[in-house]
Write an enzyme that holds these catalytic residues in place. Structure first.
Site: not given
Length: 261
Positions: A99, A186-187, A209
C-alpha cells in the site's frame, strides 16, 4: 440468495471487501478481536512500526486471525523514501504487495501527487503490486491506473478525520472510469459512511481509526462489516431513481373510478 462476488485485486480473490489498518489500537488483544470481527482477509502494517522478527507482535496476531499482511509506506514524504521502504518491506514480509503512501502535508496527511505517481511508476517497474492511497482527484486516479497500479485508493476525507465522504461527485467519477478496483481509503467515521461508499460503487473499504479509536472497537468492527456487506448488496441490487415528486407504489391504471350519485 447467491453468494456475493469476491473482490479481485491483481488476480487474487478476497471474500471480504473490508481491509483493516492496524494503527491506533490500545492493545494487541483488542486489535486481534477487532480484526476477527471484521472478517477482513487483508490488513495494512507499517514497516516503521513493526519488527517482523519479534514474536508476539502484530504479525503474529494477524496470522492467528487469518489475515494476510499488506505492508504500507506510512510516514514517507518522498518517492525515494517510499520506494526504499517498500523494498525493505518486501524483504521483511516476503510479499511484493504494497500500500503506497507518499504524504505531502504533515497536518492534513494529504498525498503528494507528483511524488506518489513517481513512486508508483518505480515500484510497478520493480515488480510490485501497488495499491496507492490517493486524493479524490479523478485525473490522478487515472494516471495511477495507467502507471500499472492494481487498484486506486482515493480518500473520502483526510486520514483519521472521521469526516466521511466530502466529495461524492469526484468519487463517483473515479468509480465510473476506473478499470481496476476502487477502494475508499481514509475518512470513514461510522458505519453509514462505509455503506454510502459501497452504495456509490466502491469495490472495497480500508479503514483503521474508525474502529481502533471507537469507544467499543469490537462492536464497531461488527458494524463496519455489516455496513460494507449491506452497501455492496444495495449497489448490486440497483437503487430506485431519485425523483423530484412522489410516485405512488400502487398503480392507478385499471382501478375502477368511483363516482358520486
Amino acid at each position: 440468495m447467491a453468494e456475493p462476488a469476491p473482490l479481485t485485486i491483481a488476480g487474487r480473490e478476497l471474500r471480504s471487501r473490508l481491509i483493516i489498518g492496524t494503527g491506533g489500537f490500545a492493545s494487541l488483544e483488542a486489535m486481534g478481536e477487532a480484526v476477527a470481527a471484521t472478517g477482513a482477509e487483508l490488513a495494512t502494517v507499517a514497516l516503521r512500526r513493526v519488527d517482523p522478527s519479534a514474536r508476539g507482535s502484530i504479525v503474529d496476531v494477524l496470522e492467528e486471525a487469518g489475515c494476510t499482511l499488506l505492508p504500507n509506506t506510512a510516514g514517507c514524504f518522498t518517492a525515494r523514501d517510499a520506494v526504499v521502504t517498500a523494498q525493505l518491506a518486501r524483504e521483511a514480509f516476503e510479499t511484493d504487495w504494497v500500500k503506497l503512501e507518499v504524504i505531502g502535508d504533515d497536518r492534513t496527511l494529504l498525498p503528494d501527487p507528483s511524488e506518489l505517481l513517481d513512486a508508483a511508476e518505480t515500484l510497478v517497474a520493480d515488480g510490485f503490486t501497488v495499491l496507492p492511497y490517493t486524493s479524490d482527484d479523478p485525473v490522478l486516479a487515472r494516471r495511477l491506473e495507467d502507471a500499472g497500479c492494481a487498484a486506486v485508493m482515493p480518500l473520502g476525507s483526510p486520514i483519521g478525520s472521521g469526516m466521511g465522504i466530502l466529495n461524492p461527485y469526484n468519487l463517483r467519477l473515479i468509480v465510473e472510469h476506473a478499470r481496476v478496483p476502487v477502494i475508499l481509503d481514509a475518512g470513514i467515521g461510522t458505519a453509514s459512511d462505509a455503506a454510502l461508499a459501497m452504495e456509490a460503487g466502491c469495490d472495497g473499504i480500508l479503514l483503521a481509526s474508525a474502529i481502533s479509536r471507537a469507544a467499543n472497537p469490537v462492536a464497531m468492527a461488527h458494524a463496519m462489516r455489516k455496513a460494507v456487506e449491506a452497501g455492496r448488496l444495495a449497489f448490486e441490487s440497483g437503487r430506485i431513481p431519485r425523483r423530484l415528486y412522489g410516485e405512488a407504489s400502487t398503480p392507478t391504471e385499471g382501478v375502477p373510478e368511483l363516482r358520486s350519485t
